[in-house]
Design an enzyme around this catalytic site. Sequence first.
Site, PDB file in Angstrom:
ATOM      1  CD  GLU A 162      -4.664   2.924  -5.787  1.00  0.00           C
ATOM      2  OE1 GLU A 162      -4.938   4.121  -5.770  1.00  0.00           O
ATOM      3  OE2 GLU A 162      -3.894   2.399  -4.941  1.00  0.00           O
ATOM      4  CG  ASN A 201      -3.411   3.921   0.751  1.00  0.00           C
ATOM      5  OD1 ASN A 201      -4.583   3.988   1.124  1.00  0.00           O
ATOM      6  ND2 ASN A 201      -2.721   2.784   0.771  1.00  0.00           N
ATOM      7  CB  SER A 223      -0.950  -0.005   1.201  1.00  0.00           C
ATOM      8  OG  SER A 223      -0.285  -0.436   2.350  1.00  0.00           O
TER       9      SER A 223
HETATM   10  N1  CAA Z   1     -17.110 -10.184   2.979  1.00  0.00           N
HETATM   11  C1  CAA Z   1     -18.283 -10.370   2.364  1.00  0.00           C
HETATM   12  N2  CAA Z   1     -19.326  -9.538   2.492  1.00  0.00           N
HETATM   13  C2  CAA Z   1     -19.162  -8.471   3.266  1.00  0.00           C
HETATM   14  C3  CAA Z   1     -17.953  -8.194   3.954  1.00  0.00           C
HETATM   15  C4  CAA Z   1     -16.896  -9.121   3.783  1.00  0.00           C
HETATM   16  N3  CAA Z   1     -15.721  -8.973   4.402  1.00  0.00           N
HETATM   17  N4  CAA Z   1     -18.100  -7.039   4.637  1.00  0.00           N
HETATM   18  C5  CAA Z   1     -19.346  -6.612   4.389  1.00  0.00           C
HETATM   19  N5  CAA Z   1     -19.992  -7.452   3.561  1.00  0.00           N
HETATM   20  C6  CAA Z   1     -21.334  -7.317   2.981  1.00  0.00           C
HETATM   21  C7  CAA Z   1     -22.285  -8.296   3.596  1.00  0.00           C
HETATM   22  O1  CAA Z   1     -23.268  -8.644   2.667  1.00  0.00           O
HETATM   23  C8  CAA Z   1     -22.879  -7.479   4.730  1.00  0.00           C
HETATM   24  O2  CAA Z   1     -24.068  -8.005   5.163  1.00  0.00           O
HETATM   25  P1  CAA Z   1     -24.059  -8.989   6.489  1.00  0.00           P
HETATM   26  O3  CAA Z   1     -23.520  -8.181   7.637  1.00  0.00           O
HETATM   27  O4  CAA Z   1     -25.494  -9.361   6.655  1.00  0.00           O
HETATM   28  O5  CAA Z   1     -23.181 -10.160   6.192  1.00  0.00           O
HETATM   29  C9  CAA Z   1     -23.044  -6.138   4.026  1.00  0.00           C
HETATM   30  O6  CAA Z   1     -21.850  -6.012   3.232  1.00  0.00           O
HETATM   31  C10 CAA Z   1     -23.177  -4.959   4.933  1.00  0.00           C
HETATM   32  O7  CAA Z   1     -22.078  -4.938   5.807  1.00  0.00           O
HETATM   33  P2  CAA Z   1     -22.117  -4.206   7.194  1.00  0.00           P
HETATM   34  O8  CAA Z   1     -23.489  -4.323   7.772  1.00  0.00           O
HETATM   35  O9  CAA Z   1     -20.958  -4.701   7.993  1.00  0.00           O
HETATM   36  O10 CAA Z   1     -21.880  -2.681   6.961  1.00  0.00           O
HETATM   37  P3  CAA Z   1     -21.775  -1.735   5.716  1.00  0.00           P
HETATM   38  O11 CAA Z   1     -23.045  -1.683   4.956  1.00  0.00           O
HETATM   39  O12 CAA Z   1     -21.217  -0.474   6.260  1.00  0.00           O
HETATM   40  O13 CAA Z   1     -20.668  -2.344   4.737  1.00  0.00           O
HETATM   41  C11 CAA Z   1     -18.354  -2.024   4.309  1.00  0.00           C
HETATM   42  C12 CAA Z   1     -19.420  -2.680   5.180  1.00  0.00           C
HETATM   43  C13 CAA Z   1     -18.446  -2.563   2.889  1.00  0.00           C
HETATM   44  C14 CAA Z   1     -17.026  -2.401   4.916  1.00  0.00           C
HETATM   45  C15 CAA Z   1     -18.587  -0.467   4.289  1.00  0.00           C
HETATM   46  O14 CAA Z   1     -18.712   0.008   5.590  1.00  0.00           O
HETATM   47  C16 CAA Z   1     -17.488   0.270   3.610  1.00  0.00           C
HETATM   48  O15 CAA Z   1     -17.440   0.375   2.393  1.00  0.00           O
HETATM   49  N6  CAA Z   1     -16.550   0.853   4.434  1.00  0.00           N
HETATM   50  C17 CAA Z   1     -15.405   1.563   3.923  1.00  0.00           C
HETATM   51  C18 CAA Z   1     -14.299   0.621   3.622  1.00  0.00           C
HETATM   52  C19 CAA Z   1     -13.097   1.309   3.042  1.00  0.00           C
HETATM   53  O16 CAA Z   1     -13.019   2.503   2.939  1.00  0.00           O
HETATM   54  N7  CAA Z   1     -12.121   0.507   2.643  1.00  0.00           N
HETATM   55  C20 CAA Z   1     -10.900   0.988   2.104  1.00  0.00           C
HETATM   56  C21 CAA Z   1      -9.872   0.985   3.162  1.00  0.00           C
HETATM   57  S1  CAA Z   1      -8.347   1.613   2.572  1.00  0.00           S
HETATM   58  C22 CAA Z   1      -7.513   0.267   2.048  1.00  0.00           C
HETATM   59  O17 CAA Z   1      -7.928  -0.845   2.159  1.00  0.00           O
HETATM   60  C23 CAA Z   1      -6.230   0.549   1.385  1.00  0.00           C
HETATM   61  C24 CAA Z   1      -4.999   0.506   2.182  1.00  0.00           C
HETATM   62  O18 CAA Z   1      -3.960   0.204   1.588  1.00  0.00           O
HETATM   63  C25 CAA Z   1      -4.934   0.948   3.572  1.00  0.00           C
END
Ligand code: CAA
Length: 313
Positions: free
Chosen positions: A177, A215, A144
């Site tokens: 990316e 990032n 990252s």
């Molecule tokens: N696997 C499969 N399905 C998933 C999952 C996973 N790990 N996480 C969430 N889901 C799906 C499921 O269908 C889930 O329903 P259930 O809880 O009934 O299983 C549904 O998404 C909804 O999830 P949540 O109720 O937990 O909450 P949400 O609607 O907020 O979705 C999220 C979760 C997708 C994580 C959302 O909160 C989100 O998009 N968050 C931001 C994440 C983000 O910004 N990521 C980037 C980080 S930066 C990075 O990764 C780069 C780096 O190098 C640091």
Amino acid sequence: MAFFAHQIRRGFSSSAVRNVVIKQVTIIGGGQMGAGIAQVAASTGHSVTLVDTSDDILKKSIKTIEGSLKRVVKKKFADKPEAGEEFIQKVLKNVSTSTDVGSAVQGSDLVLEAIVENLKIKQDLFSRLDKLAPAHTIFASNTSSLPISDISSATNRLDRFGGLHFFNPVPMMKLVEVIGTSTTSQETFDSLLNFSKVLGKTPVSCKDTPGFIVNRLFVPYLYEAIRLYERGHGSKEDIDIAMKLGVGYPMGPFELSDYIGLDTIKFIMDGWREMDPDNTLFAPSELMDKLVAEGKLGKKTGEGFYKYKWKLN
Ligand code: CAA
């Protein structure tokens, strides 16, 4: 002119290797990212070997994949639970595990590394793999923050080396990316772009610059949120609510930092500060340093900015 230079850089590979269609994938590192990438690759019909240092870690990775597949299936096969179970079994069949990188890379079209963010360890790994993997195999790093060219410099396949940066949680986040260095061949770059599309993701092309696109914008934002809190301008809870309801982000900066892991975020920022110490965007945070020193790394340890009842695997 810039376009012309780009074409030259990518157009004349030193290797005779043509566009590789990626079918067999070796993923090194069974943590959150490695397991997530393995799941997505296996779900889209690739044959995946997941590699880590112990069978215990790999068992946890498979458990993570199973748990995540169940969540996917609950939505995708809401009315057909049997088809959902069949899908899970089919995907799991596509994943094998190994603690022996040498055998794991045999027959592999792509070796994707998702291990600890340490340049020396990544270089050592790829230098070793370079001697063991077939000539056509493309190498890629999911780093990252580290320059891809610094990692690839440990190998003799500079034209078959690029970056593939996924986002957490990998099964849900649509972006990849794709990073080409000045020596990545056009064929390799195209293979990585195509692979990302076959995974069902949307790829963006990135230069090999610190933090690529996401990032570079995202980590300074997280740090500024922490500094805002340190200056007493708002509570963690209010800052999280503000960013969720004010700009529609799915998670606030403190929730998201805990989700990603404070050590990961601090590592990225520390590296950039070393490269550019006068850049105020890269200023440290006392609170972040303290939490990481105390081992409060977020969800994975049960505590970060917030406390959690459970830990991630
Ligand atoms: N696997 C499969 N399905 C998933 C999952 C996973 N790990 N996480 C969430 N889901 C799906 C499921 O269908 C889930 O329903 P259930 O809880 O009934 O299983 C549904 O998404 C909804 O999830 P949540 O109720 O937990 O909450 P949400 O609607 O907020 O979705 C999220 C979760 C997708 C994580 C959302 O909160 C989100 O998009 N968050 C931001 C994440 C983000 O910004 N990521 C980037 C980080 S930066 C990075 O990764 C780069 C780096 O190098 C640091």
